[in-house]
Design a protein around this motif. Structure first.
Motif, PDB file in Angstrom:
ATOM      1  N   CYS A   1       0.833  -1.207   0.000  1.00  0.00           N
ATOM      2  CA  CYS A   1       0.000   0.000   0.000  1.00  0.00           C
ATOM      3  C   CYS A   1       0.863   1.252   0.000  1.00  0.00           C
ATOM      4  O   CYS A   1       1.952   1.275   0.577  1.00  0.00           O
ATOM      5  CB  CYS A   1      -0.896   0.040   1.237  1.00  0.00           C
ATOM      6  SG  CYS A   1      -2.268  -1.104   1.187  1.00  0.00           S
ATOM      7  N   GLU A   2       0.349   2.290  -0.612  1.00  0.00           N
ATOM      8  CA  GLU A   2       1.002   3.586  -0.555  1.00  0.00           C
ATOM      9  C   GLU A   2       0.720   4.216   0.804  1.00  0.00           C
ATOM     10  O   GLU A   2      -0.246   3.862   1.481  1.00  0.00           O
ATOM     11  CB  GLU A   2       0.478   4.485  -1.668  1.00  0.00           C
ATOM     12  CG  GLU A   2       0.815   3.973  -3.061  1.00  0.00           C
ATOM     13  CD  GLU A   2       0.281   4.885  -4.147  1.00  0.00           C
ATOM     14  OE1 GLU A   2      -0.039   6.058  -3.848  1.00  0.00           O
ATOM     15  OE2 GLU A   2       0.179   4.422  -5.275  1.00  0.00           O
ATOM     16  N   VAL A   3       1.553   5.159   1.186  1.00  0.00           N
ATOM     17  CA  VAL A   3       1.396   5.848   2.468  1.00  0.00           C
ATOM     18  C   VAL A   3      -0.011   6.437   2.587  1.00  0.00           C
ATOM     19  O   VAL A   3      -0.657   6.312   3.624  1.00  0.00           O
ATOM     20  CB  VAL A   3       2.478   6.944   2.631  1.00  0.00           C
ATOM     21  CG1 VAL A   3       2.170   7.852   3.803  1.00  0.00           C
ATOM     22  CG2 VAL A   3       3.845   6.318   2.778  1.00  0.00           C
ATOM     23  N   HIS A   4      -0.485   7.059   1.527  1.00  0.00           N
ATOM     24  CA  HIS A   4      -1.809   7.682   1.555  1.00  0.00           C
ATOM     25  C   HIS A   4      -2.897   6.651   1.883  1.00  0.00           C
ATOM     26  O   HIS A   4      -3.816   6.947   2.651  1.00  0.00           O
ATOM     27  CB  HIS A   4      -2.112   8.355   0.209  1.00  0.00           C
ATOM     28  CG  HIS A   4      -3.476   8.933   0.127  1.00  0.00           C
ATOM     29  ND1 HIS A   4      -3.812  10.114   0.743  1.00  0.00           N
ATOM     30  CD2 HIS A   4      -4.595   8.469  -0.453  1.00  0.00           C
ATOM     31  CE1 HIS A   4      -5.087  10.361   0.529  1.00  0.00           C
ATOM     32  NE2 HIS A   4      -5.588   9.390  -0.202  1.00  0.00           N
TER      33      HIS A   4
ATOM     34  N   HIS B   1       8.479   3.083   8.658  1.00  0.00           N
ATOM     35  CA  HIS B   1       9.547   2.943   7.663  1.00  0.00           C
ATOM     36  C   HIS B   1       9.375   3.894   6.489  1.00  0.00           C
ATOM     37  O   HIS B   1      10.322   4.136   5.748  1.00  0.00           O
ATOM     38  CB  HIS B   1       9.625   1.496   7.171  1.00  0.00           C
ATOM     39  CG  HIS B   1      10.046   0.550   8.252  1.00  0.00           C
ATOM     40  ND1 HIS B   1      11.294   0.589   8.837  1.00  0.00           N
ATOM     41  CD2 HIS B   1       9.377  -0.441   8.878  1.00  0.00           C
ATOM     42  CE1 HIS B   1      11.374  -0.346   9.767  1.00  0.00           C
ATOM     43  NE2 HIS B   1      10.219  -0.983   9.817  1.00  0.00           N
ATOM     44  N   ARG B   2       8.191   4.444   6.316  1.00  0.00           N
ATOM     45  CA  ARG B   2       7.927   5.374   5.213  1.00  0.00           C
ATOM     46  C   ARG B   2       7.741   6.803   5.694  1.00  0.00           C
ATOM     47  O   ARG B   2       7.357   7.673   4.911  1.00  0.00           O
ATOM     48  CB  ARG B   2       6.681   4.920   4.461  1.00  0.00           C
ATOM     49  CG  ARG B   2       6.842   3.543   3.853  1.00  0.00           C
ATOM     50  CD  ARG B   2       5.578   3.119   3.195  1.00  0.00           C
ATOM     51  NE  ARG B   2       5.658   1.733   2.787  1.00  0.00           N
ATOM     52  CZ  ARG B   2       4.612   1.009   2.503  1.00  0.00           C
ATOM     53  NH1 ARG B   2       3.404   1.511   2.590  1.00  0.00           N
ATOM     54  NH2 ARG B   2       4.747  -0.248   2.136  1.00  0.00           N
ATOM     55  N   MET B   3       8.003   7.052   6.959  1.00  0.00           N
ATOM     56  CA  MET B   3       7.770   8.380   7.514  1.00  0.00           C
ATOM     57  C   MET B   3       8.484   9.492   6.740  1.00  0.00           C
ATOM     58  O   MET B   3       7.916  10.567   6.547  1.00  0.00           O
ATOM     59  CB  MET B   3       8.134   8.432   8.984  1.00  0.00           C
ATOM     60  CG  MET B   3       7.548   9.656   9.675  1.00  0.00           C
ATOM     61  SD  MET B   3       7.776   9.656  11.450  1.00  0.00           S
ATOM     62  CE  MET B   3       6.658   8.365  11.938  1.00  0.00           C
ATOM     63  N   PRO B   4       9.712   9.280   6.249  1.00  0.00           N
ATOM     64  CA  PRO B   4      10.349  10.353   5.477  1.00  0.00           C
ATOM     65  C   PRO B   4       9.565  10.742   4.219  1.00  0.00           C
ATOM     66  O   PRO B   4       9.701  11.856   3.729  1.00  0.00           O
ATOM     67  CB  PRO B   4      11.722   9.771   5.104  1.00  0.00           C
ATOM     68  CG  PRO B   4      11.989   8.729   6.136  1.00  0.00           C
ATOM     69  CD  PRO B   4      10.645   8.163   6.484  1.00  0.00           C
ATOM     70  N   GLN B   5       8.735   9.849   3.700  1.00  0.00           N
ATOM     71  CA  GLN B   5       7.945  10.136   2.510  1.00  0.00           C
ATOM     72  C   GLN B   5       6.628  10.834   2.833  1.00  0.00           C
ATOM     73  O   GLN B   5       5.954  11.337   1.940  1.00  0.00           O
ATOM     74  CB  GLN B   5       7.609   8.835   1.773  1.00  0.00           C
ATOM     75  CG  GLN B   5       8.780   8.004   1.365  1.00  0.00           C
ATOM     76  CD  GLN B   5       8.353   6.598   0.966  1.00  0.00           C
ATOM     77  OE1 GLN B   5       7.175   6.304   0.821  1.00  0.00           O
ATOM     78  NE2 GLN B   5       9.324   5.721   0.804  1.00  0.00           N
TER      79      GLN B   5
ATOM     80  N   PRO C   1      -0.159  16.626   5.796  1.00  0.00           N
ATOM     81  CA  PRO C   1      -1.520  16.131   6.015  1.00  0.00           C
ATOM     82  C   PRO C   1      -1.581  14.648   6.399  1.00  0.00           C
ATOM     83  O   PRO C   1      -2.427  14.245   7.196  1.00  0.00           O
ATOM     84  CB  PRO C   1      -2.208  16.369   4.667  1.00  0.00           C
ATOM     85  CG  PRO C   1      -1.452  17.494   4.053  1.00  0.00           C
ATOM     86  CD  PRO C   1      -0.023  17.283   4.494  1.00  0.00           C
ATOM     87  N   GLN C   2      -0.678  13.847   5.871  1.00  0.00           N
ATOM     88  CA  GLN C   2      -0.649  12.423   6.215  1.00  0.00           C
ATOM     89  C   GLN C   2      -0.204  12.225   7.660  1.00  0.00           C
ATOM     90  O   GLN C   2      -0.741  11.384   8.375  1.00  0.00           O
ATOM     91  CB  GLN C   2       0.257  11.664   5.255  1.00  0.00           C
ATOM     92  CG  GLN C   2      -0.287  11.646   3.846  1.00  0.00           C
ATOM     93  CD  GLN C   2       0.742  11.231   2.822  1.00  0.00           C
ATOM     94  OE1 GLN C   2       1.932  11.403   3.022  1.00  0.00           O
ATOM     95  NE2 GLN C   2       0.260  10.680   1.720  1.00  0.00           N
ATOM     96  N   LEU C   3       0.777  13.010   8.090  1.00  0.00           N
ATOM     97  CA  LEU C   3       1.212  12.947   9.482  1.00  0.00           C
ATOM     98  C   LEU C   3       0.094  13.403  10.419  1.00  0.00           C
ATOM     99  O   LEU C   3      -0.179  12.760  11.435  1.00  0.00           O
ATOM    100  CB  LEU C   3       2.462  13.805   9.698  1.00  0.00           C
ATOM    101  CG  LEU C   3       3.743  13.283   9.053  1.00  0.00           C
ATOM    102  CD1 LEU C   3       4.820  14.364   9.060  1.00  0.00           C
ATOM    103  CD2 LEU C   3       4.224  12.040   9.778  1.00  0.00           C
TER     104      LEU C   3
END
Length: 109
Positions: A52-55, A85-89, A93-95
């Motif tokens: 899955c993508e981060v979104h 593991h994907r936090m840098p991306q 709004p996602q955070l």
């Protein structure tokens, strides 16, 4: 399989277009999907979290928080591990969505 899940039936929302027909009026809020349907959806999200993508993952968190549907045991750990593991991306709004969902679900990672 996710595409095999039947979607819950809900009456269609109707509204008047505010710019041409005056104030907007909405139908009453829709009832939430059946818990079994949400559980099946969450199982599929967990199984495919690595792809899955981060979104998509942050949206899943938002949905269960907004619907006040507690995830199954261990679900949050799997999803949050993938997000960590994907936090840098992640964008702002996602955070924010993730933090809001964690607060609503009263989950401390």
């Amino acid at each position: 399989k996710l595409h095999q899940l039947s979607t819950p039936s809900h009456p269609a929302r109707t509204h008047a277009h505010a710019s041409t027909q005056g104030p907007t009026s909405f139908s009453p809020p829709l009832p939430p999907p059946p818990p079994a349907w949400l559980d099946a959806l969450l199982d599929r999200v967990r199984a495919g979290a690595g792809q899955c993508e981060v979104h998509s993952l942050t949206r899943a968190l938002y949905v269960i928080a907004a619907l006040r549907h507690p995830p199954p045991p261990g679900w949050m750990d799997v999803i949050l591990n993938h997000l960590l593991h994907r936090m840098p991306q992640m964008q702002g709004p996602q955070l924010a969505c993730t933090m809001w969902a964690l607060a609503c679900l009263r989950h401390m990672p």
